[in-house]
Enzyme design. Structure first.
Site, PDB file in Angstrom:
ATOM      1  N   HIS A  19      25.506  58.326  19.734  1.00 24.86           N
ATOM      2  CA  HIS A  19      25.952  57.137  18.994  1.00 24.86           C
ATOM      3  C   HIS A  19      24.842  56.097  18.892  1.00 24.86           C
ATOM      4  O   HIS A  19      24.002  55.980  19.797  1.00 24.86           O
ATOM      5  CB  HIS A  19      27.171  56.508  19.680  1.00 24.86           C
ATOM      6  CG  HIS A  19      28.446  57.270  19.445  1.00 24.86           C
ATOM      7  ND1 HIS A  19      29.688  56.766  19.750  1.00 24.86           N
ATOM      8  CD2 HIS A  19      28.657  58.501  18.926  1.00 24.86           C
ATOM      9  CE1 HIS A  19      30.617  57.665  19.430  1.00 24.86           C
ATOM     10  NE2 HIS A  19      30.014  58.729  18.932  1.00 24.86           N
ATOM     11  N   CYS A  27      30.926  53.414  23.817  1.00 24.30           N
ATOM     12  CA  CYS A  27      29.924  52.383  23.514  1.00 24.30           C
ATOM     13  C   CYS A  27      30.380  50.997  23.971  1.00 24.30           C
ATOM     14  O   CYS A  27      29.574  50.212  24.470  1.00 24.30           O
ATOM     15  CB  CYS A  27      29.586  52.396  22.032  1.00 24.30           C
ATOM     16  SG  CYS A  27      28.769  53.930  21.551  1.00 24.30           S
ATOM     17  N   GLU A  58      24.776  52.893  19.257  1.00 23.67           N
ATOM     18  CA  GLU A  58      24.706  51.865  20.309  1.00 23.67           C
ATOM     19  C   GLU A  58      24.030  52.397  21.570  1.00 23.67           C
ATOM     20  O   GLU A  58      23.252  51.695  22.212  1.00 23.67           O
ATOM     21  CB  GLU A  58      26.119  51.387  20.674  1.00 23.67           C
ATOM     22  CG  GLU A  58      26.899  50.761  19.537  1.00 23.67           C
ATOM     23  CD  GLU A  58      27.797  51.772  18.824  1.00 23.67           C
ATOM     24  OE1 GLU A  58      27.330  52.887  18.503  1.00 23.67           O
ATOM     25  OE2 GLU A  58      28.971  51.441  18.591  1.00 23.67           O
TER      26      GLU A  58
HETATM   27 ZN   LIG Z   1      30.280  54.962  20.219  1.00 24.71          ZN
END
Ligand SMILES: [Zn+2]
Length: 155
Positions: free
Chosen positions: A54, A87, A56
């Site tokens: 991801h 996240c 982040e």
């Molecule tokens: Zn995430």
């Protein structure tokens, strides 16, 4: 909403477009420290075959290296989409004081949609959140991506 928020959200959108170019769900992120971008990230979950891909998480890893600490206490994170549970957890763990969000994610978002992990009474860290910065642009990008995906799948 400040112009600064829009300026950095545009940078996060640029990151999301990199994900789009790789056929990844277009989500992007930048982390700002002392009015300077110190880390960037975009979703590359399929490319690296890891849920840890991801935007982040990538940006948090880089920012820690730049700051020289896992604590990102003076940083602001800009994300095109409301963070998932993983996240949001990482944001709290990194003690990021401020997060700026583009679009909301009603089915998985953890900054108010499903739950609000960023502002839980019981945690020792709570995040100051700004919502809806360039929301239309961030949502449109995701809608286009999924529309294209459906087209490809229906062929
Ligand atoms: Zn995430």
């Amino acid at each position: 909403m400040h112009n600064t928020d829009e300026r950095y959200m545009r940078e996060a959108i640029k990151q999301a477009k990199k994900a789009y170019a790789l056929n990844e769900v277009p989500i992007g992120c930048v982390i700002v420290h002392e009015d300077r971008i110190i880390a960037r990230g975009y979703n590359k979950r399929n490319t690296i075959k890891s849920t840890l891909g991801h935007a982040e998480i990538t940006a948090i890893k880089k920012a820690g290296k730049v700051i020289g600490d896992w604590r990102l206490e003076e940083c602001t994170m800009y994300i095109t989409l409301e963070p998932c549970p993983m996240c949001a957890g990482a944001i709290v763990q990194a003690r990021i004081p401020k997060v700026v969000i583009g679009a909301m994610n009603p089915k998985a978002g953890c900054a108010g949609s499903v739950v609000n992990l960023l502002q839980m009474e019981g945690f020792n860290h709570r995040v100051d959140v700004t919502y809806d910065v360039l929301q239309e642009e961030c949502s449109r990008m995701l809608q286009e991506f999924f529309r294209e995906l459906r087209k490809v799948k229906s062929v």
